[in-house]
Design an enzyme around this catalytic site. Structure first.
Site, PDB file in Angstrom:
ATOM      1  N   ARG A 148      -6.639  70.474  36.754  1.00 27.42           N
ATOM      2  CA  ARG A 148      -6.064  71.543  37.629  1.00 27.42           C
ATOM      3  C   ARG A 148      -6.449  71.079  39.016  1.00 27.42           C
ATOM      4  NH1 ARG A 148      -9.030  76.153  36.935  1.00 27.42           N
ATOM      5  NH2 ARG A 148      -7.729  77.324  38.527  1.00 27.42           N
ATOM      6  N   LYS A 168     -17.428  73.820  29.038  1.00 29.12           N
ATOM      7  CA  LYS A 168     -15.918  73.733  29.227  1.00 29.12           C
ATOM      8  C   LYS A 168     -15.628  72.469  28.019  1.00 29.12           C
ATOM      9  CE  LYS A 168     -11.948  72.046  31.497  1.00 29.12           C
ATOM     10  NZ  LYS A 168     -11.281  72.524  32.893  1.00 29.12           N
ATOM     11  N   ARG A 189     -21.074  86.630  37.893  1.00 30.05           N
ATOM     12  CA  ARG A 189     -21.821  86.911  39.103  1.00 30.05           C
ATOM     13  C   ARG A 189     -23.467  87.352  38.882  1.00 30.05           C
ATOM     14  NH1 ARG A 189     -21.879  91.935  42.510  1.00 30.05           N
ATOM     15  NH2 ARG A 189     -20.286  92.511  41.151  1.00 30.05           N
TER      16      ARG A 189
HETATM   17  C1  BTN Z   1      -8.284  71.152  33.860  1.00 32.63           C
HETATM   18  O1  BTN Z   1      -9.076  71.704  33.194  1.00 32.63           O
HETATM   19  O2  BTN Z   1      -8.492  70.687  34.788  1.00 32.63           O
HETATM   20  C2  BTN Z   1      -7.040  70.605  32.902  1.00 32.63           C
HETATM   21  C3  BTN Z   1      -7.179  69.315  32.323  1.00 32.63           C
HETATM   22  C4  BTN Z   1      -5.889  68.614  31.597  1.00 32.63           C
HETATM   23  C5  BTN Z   1      -6.126  67.471  31.001  1.00 32.63           C
HETATM   24  C6  BTN Z   1      -5.156  66.987  30.112  1.00 32.63           C
HETATM   25  S1  BTN Z   1      -5.677  65.467  29.286  1.00 32.63           S
HETATM   26  C7  BTN Z   1      -3.844  65.144  28.843  1.00 32.63           C
HETATM   27  C8  BTN Z   1      -3.106  65.575  29.819  1.00 32.63           C
HETATM   28  N1  BTN Z   1      -2.785  64.704  30.705  1.00 32.63           N
HETATM   29  C9  BTN Z   1      -3.182  64.650  32.183  1.00 32.63           C
HETATM   30  O3  BTN Z   1      -3.269  64.029  33.053  1.00 32.63           O
HETATM   31  N2  BTN Z   1      -3.715  65.840  32.087  1.00 32.63           N
HETATM   32  C10 BTN Z   1      -3.818  66.622  30.935  1.00 32.63           C
END
Ligand code: BTN
Length: 259
Positions: free
Chosen positions: A63, A127, A257
Site C-alpha cells: 500500500r 501484521k 493512541r
Molecule cells: C500492504 O499491506 O501494504 C499490502 C501488501 C500486499 C502484498 C501482496 S503480495 C501479492 C500481491 N502482489 C503484490 O505486488 N502485492 C500484493
C-alpha cells in the site's frame, strides 16, 4: 518443514472441488509482482477468477507505494482478478477482503486475529497479512486483489520488521490454504457484488482491532486525526469521534493512541 509444501495447480483444483472451474490458477516460480502481472493479463481480457500465485516476488508492491517483502516458502503471495457487474461501487472492497483473511485464519485455530483498517490482518497486534487492490485501467469494475500472507517468519527479516510481523506457523499445505482462501473470496466477493461492503460490515466490525478505542490516524494528505474509533460506514470509511464531531476518514494509517 512447515508451509514449504510446493504450490501445485492440481492440488489447488482438488481442494477447490466444485469451485475449481471458477478459477484459472497459474503458479509462477518468480515474478516481479503478481499484481503487476495480473493487471497486464486483465488488460488483455483475462476472465474473472484468474489467479497468479508466485513462489517469489522480486518487486512485491505494498500500500501507499511501499515495498512488500517476502521470502520464498515463508509466505503466500497471490493476486485474483474479479470483474464486478457494471455500476458496482467498489468502496470497502479491501475491507471485504480483510474479512475473508481474518475469518479463514481464525478457522485454522489462530487466536487474537483482527482486522486493522483499512486492510491489514493482525495476529497479537502484529501484521499477519496485507491486501493491495488495484483497479484495471479502463474497466472500473474490474479489480486485481493482491494478498500477501506470512506463513513463517523468515530468519533474515530486518530487526524492526520482526517486532511488527506475525506468521501463521501452521502445517496446512500452501495449496490447501490457497484453495480455502479462494473459496472464501468467491463467497464474499459474490456477496459484495450484490450488497456492497454494507453486506459484510458487521462481520468486519466483529473483528475490528480498534473498535471503541482511542486512535490516531496519520495520512499523507491531511492533519492527523485523534479520537475514538466508532466503526466504518457502508463505503468502508473509518469513523472517528473527535471533539469536533465525527470524522469520516478515507485513507491513512491507524495506531492506538497511548494515554
Ligand atoms: C500492504 O499491506 O501494504 C499490502 C501488501 C500486499 C502484498 C501482496 S503480495 C501479492 C500481491 N502482489 C503484490 O505486488 N502485492 C500484493
Amino acid at each position: 518443514m512447515p508451509n514449504a509444501s510446493p504450490l501445485s495447480v492440481a492440488d489447488i483444483a482438488a481442494a477447490l472441488g466444485a469451485l475449481a472451474p471458477r478459477f484459472d490458477v497459474d503458479v509462477l516460480a518468480e515474478c516481479d509482482s503478481t499484481n503487476a502481472r495480473l493487471l497486464e493479463r486483465a488488460e488483455a481480457g483475462a476472465p474473472a477468477g484468474t489467479v497468479i500465485v508466485a513462489e517469489r516476488q522480486t518487486a512485491g508492491r505494498g500500500r501507499l507505494g511501499r515495498v512488500w517483502f517476502s521470502a520464498p516458502g515463508d509466505s503466500l503471495t497471490f493476486s485474483l482478478l474479479w470483474r464486478f457487474p457494471h455500476g458496482t461501487s467498489l468502496g470497502g472492497l479491501s475491507l471485504a477482503v480483510g474479512v475473508v483473511l481474518v475469518e479463514t485464519v481464525a478457522a485454522l485455530g489462530l487466536r487474537d486475529v483482527a482486522v486493522k483498517w483499512p486492510n491489514d490482518v493482525l495476529r497479537d497486534g502484529r501484521k499477519l497479512a496485507g491486501v493491495l487492490i488495484e483497479l484495471v485501467p479502463g474497466a472500473h469494475t474490474a479489480a486485481v486483489i493482491g494478498i500477501g500472507l506470512n506463513l513463517r517468519l523468515p530468519a533474515t527479516l530486518p530487526e524492526d520488521l520482526i517486532r511488527q510481523t506475525a506468521a501463521i506457523d501452521n502445517h496446512l499445505p500452501r495449496s490447501e490454504l490457497l484453495a480455502r482462501l479462494l473459496a472464501a473470496l468467491h463467497a464474499v466477493l459474490t456477496a459484495f457484488a450484490s450488497g456492497g461492503f454494507d453486506a459484510l460490515r458487521q462481520r468486519w466490525l466483529a473483528r475490528c482491532a480498534h473498535l471503541e478505542q482511542a486512535v490516531r490516524v496519520v495520512s499523507q494528505f491531511a492533519m492527523p486525526v485523534e479520537g475514538r474509533c466508532i466503526g466504518v460506514d457502508a463505503d468502508g470509511a473509518l469513523l472517528v469521534e473527535t471533539p469536533a464531531g465525527i470524522q469520516r476518514i478515507l485513507s491513512g494509517d491507524v495506531s492506538l493512541r497511548l494515554p
